[in-house]
Design a protein around this motif. Sequence first.
Motif, short mmCIF file in Angstrom:
data_model
loop_
_atom_site.label_atom_id
_atom_site.label_comp_id
_atom_site.label_asym_id
_atom_site.label_seq_id
_atom_site.Cartn_x
_atom_site.Cartn_y
_atom_site.Cartn_z
N ALA A 96 -67.80 83.08 -89.39
CA ALA A 96 -68.55 82.99 -90.65
C ALA A 96 -67.89 81.98 -91.59
CB ALA A 96 -68.64 84.36 -91.31
N LEU A 97 -66.56 81.99 -91.64
CA LEU A 97 -65.85 81.05 -92.50
C LEU A 97 -66.04 79.62 -92.02
CD1 LEU A 97 -62.51 82.97 -93.13
CD2 LEU A 97 -64.31 82.48 -94.81
N ARG A 98 -66.03 79.41 -90.70
CA ARG A 98 -66.22 78.04 -90.18
C ARG A 98 -67.63 77.54 -90.50
NH1 ARG A 98 -62.62 79.88 -85.89
NH2 ARG A 98 -64.39 80.78 -84.76
N TRP A 99 -68.63 78.44 -90.41
CA TRP A 99 -70.00 78.04 -90.76
C TRP A 99 -70.12 77.73 -92.24
CZ3 TRP A 99 -74.67 77.06 -88.40
CH2 TRP A 99 -74.66 77.12 -87.01
N ARG A 100 -69.46 78.54 -93.05
CA ARG A 100 -69.48 78.28 -94.51
C ARG A 100 -68.82 76.95 -94.82
NH1 ARG A 100 -66.85 83.21 -97.45
NH2 ARG A 100 -66.99 81.70 -99.17
N GLU A 101 -67.69 76.67 -94.16
CA GLU A 101 -66.99 75.40 -94.39
C GLU A 101 -67.87 74.22 -94.01
OE1 GLU A 101 -62.64 73.43 -93.35
OE2 GLU A 101 -63.64 74.67 -91.84
N ALA A 102 -68.51 74.30 -92.83
CA ALA A 102 -69.37 73.20 -92.39
C ALA A 102 -70.56 73.04 -93.33
CB ALA A 102 -69.84 73.46 -90.96
N ALA A 103 -71.11 74.16 -93.81
CA ALA A 103 -72.24 74.09 -94.74
C ALA A 103 -71.83 73.43 -96.05
CB ALA A 103 -72.79 75.49 -95.00
N LEU A 104 -70.64 73.75 -96.52
CA LEU A 104 -70.15 73.14 -97.76
C LEU A 104 -69.92 71.64 -97.58
CD1 LEU A 104 -67.67 75.93 -98.91
CD2 LEU A 104 -69.79 75.24 -100.07
N HIS A 105 -69.39 71.23 -96.43
CA HIS A 105 -69.22 69.80 -96.15
C HIS A 105 -70.58 69.10 -96.08
CE1 HIS A 105 -64.95 69.31 -95.72
NE2 HIS A 105 -64.86 70.32 -94.86
N LEU A 106 -71.57 69.80 -95.51
CA LEU A 106 -72.92 69.24 -95.42
C LEU A 106 -73.45 68.93 -96.82
CD1 LEU A 106 -75.49 68.59 -93.74
CD2 LEU A 106 -76.13 70.99 -94.06
N LEU A 107 -73.23 69.84 -97.76
CA LEU A 107 -73.70 69.64 -99.13
C LEU A 107 -72.86 68.59 -99.86
CD1 LEU A 107 -74.34 73.36 -100.09
CD2 LEU A 107 -76.07 71.61 -99.60
N GLN A 108 -71.55 68.63 -99.60
CA GLN A 108 -70.66 67.69 -100.28
C GLN A 108 -70.92 66.24 -99.87
OE1 GLN A 108 -66.44 67.58 -99.05
NE2 GLN A 108 -65.90 67.85 -101.21
N ASP A 109 -71.23 66.04 -98.59
CA ASP A 109 -71.31 64.69 -98.06
C ASP A 109 -72.70 64.05 -98.15
OD1 ASP A 109 -68.67 65.06 -97.42
OD2 ASP A 109 -69.03 65.54 -95.31
N CYS A 110 -73.72 64.83 -98.53
CA CYS A 110 -75.06 64.25 -98.58
C CYS A 110 -75.31 63.59 -99.94
CB CYS A 110 -76.12 65.33 -98.31
SG CYS A 110 -76.36 66.50 -99.65
N ALA A 111 -76.38 62.83 -100.00
CA ALA A 111 -76.75 62.18 -101.26
C ALA A 111 -77.13 63.24 -102.29
CB ALA A 111 -77.91 61.23 -101.03
N PRO A 112 -76.80 63.04 -103.56
CA PRO A 112 -77.09 64.04 -104.59
C PRO A 112 -78.56 64.47 -104.63
CG PRO A 112 -75.64 62.36 -105.47
CD PRO A 112 -76.05 61.89 -104.10
N GLU A 113 -79.46 63.53 -104.36
CA GLU A 113 -80.89 63.88 -104.43
C GLU A 113 -81.33 64.77 -103.26
OE1 GLU A 113 -80.55 59.63 -102.73
OE2 GLU A 113 -79.63 60.85 -104.32
N ASP A 114 -80.49 64.86 -102.21
CA ASP A 114 -80.83 65.70 -101.06
C ASP A 114 -80.25 67.10 -101.15
OD1 ASP A 114 -82.20 63.59 -99.90
OD2 ASP A 114 -80.44 62.87 -98.79
#
Length: 306
Positions: A96-114
């Motif tokens: 669960a922690l690894r999925w949360r970490e990957a999800a946070l990176h997904l949000l951090q690394d995408c364009a702000p409008e996405d």
Amino acid sequence: MSADSMWSIGELAAQAGVTVKTVRFYSDRGLLPEAARSAGGHRRYGPEALDRLRMIRSLRTLDLPVPDVGRVLDEEGALEDVIAGQLRELGTRMAALRWREAALHLLQDCAPEDRAARLRLIGGMSTPPSTAPLARFWRQWLPPRLPARLTSTIIEHAVPQPPADPTPAQVLTFARLHAFVSGPCHGGRGQHQPTAHRRDEGYRPTVLYDGLIEAYALASPPLLTHRAPHEGQALDCFVAAYAHSAGTRDTPAFRRRLSGMLAADPRIDRYWHLTAELTDPSQPTAGAAHDWLCAALDAQVAEPAA
């Protein structure tokens, strides 16, 4: 045991290096039985209580719940079972922690409008994601009253398992897959089902799907080697599955009708494209095999007109 060889609750706490409150807590929960009571009604403990208290503390440093500590103390062989259970629980929490970490990176690394759109996608599934919505989609999509063993086999091959250590891209793909199966009209029966799923068309779904599983397996080798769709054993098995399920013969006329029927059937290409991003490339999806076989059939029936 004489009164002189027993300790008060404070003396036991001092011997163990814990507080009186800690000793009382474990005593009240039955983990640390008292040996006797003083004339004034105060708890008294024998020297064996010190060893038991030290064992309790050791087990608690591993974050074992109090009920599990009691099992280890009172049941022979319980420690192995408790450890196995804790390792399973820890594995689930770490996933669960690894999925949360990957999800946070997904949000951090995408364009702000996405970010808002991606956040809505991620919020639509648990972390790690449950495969229950995907399995439910297939139970709704498949023909009714298929044998349980056949339904289980199809779901096992059609539902991808969440990776234990996902990349941000895999989190996004799984979120899109969950959104797809949860969307309107997907998985419903009746007008949204392929023709061969409808009993009023005369097809026998059990015969059909037993044959399709074999046909898809035969189509996998040419798919892996990127061979163009062509005639052969895989296509013959594919057509035979439809012909036998309809109680008819495999003839050129039937192949032409089947080609037209499959071209008009509802499709779930989006599901298979997303699933392919989550599965081993050496194992083509059923959707890819179906498309390859349909293309082979279309090419064959078009030959006379060429």
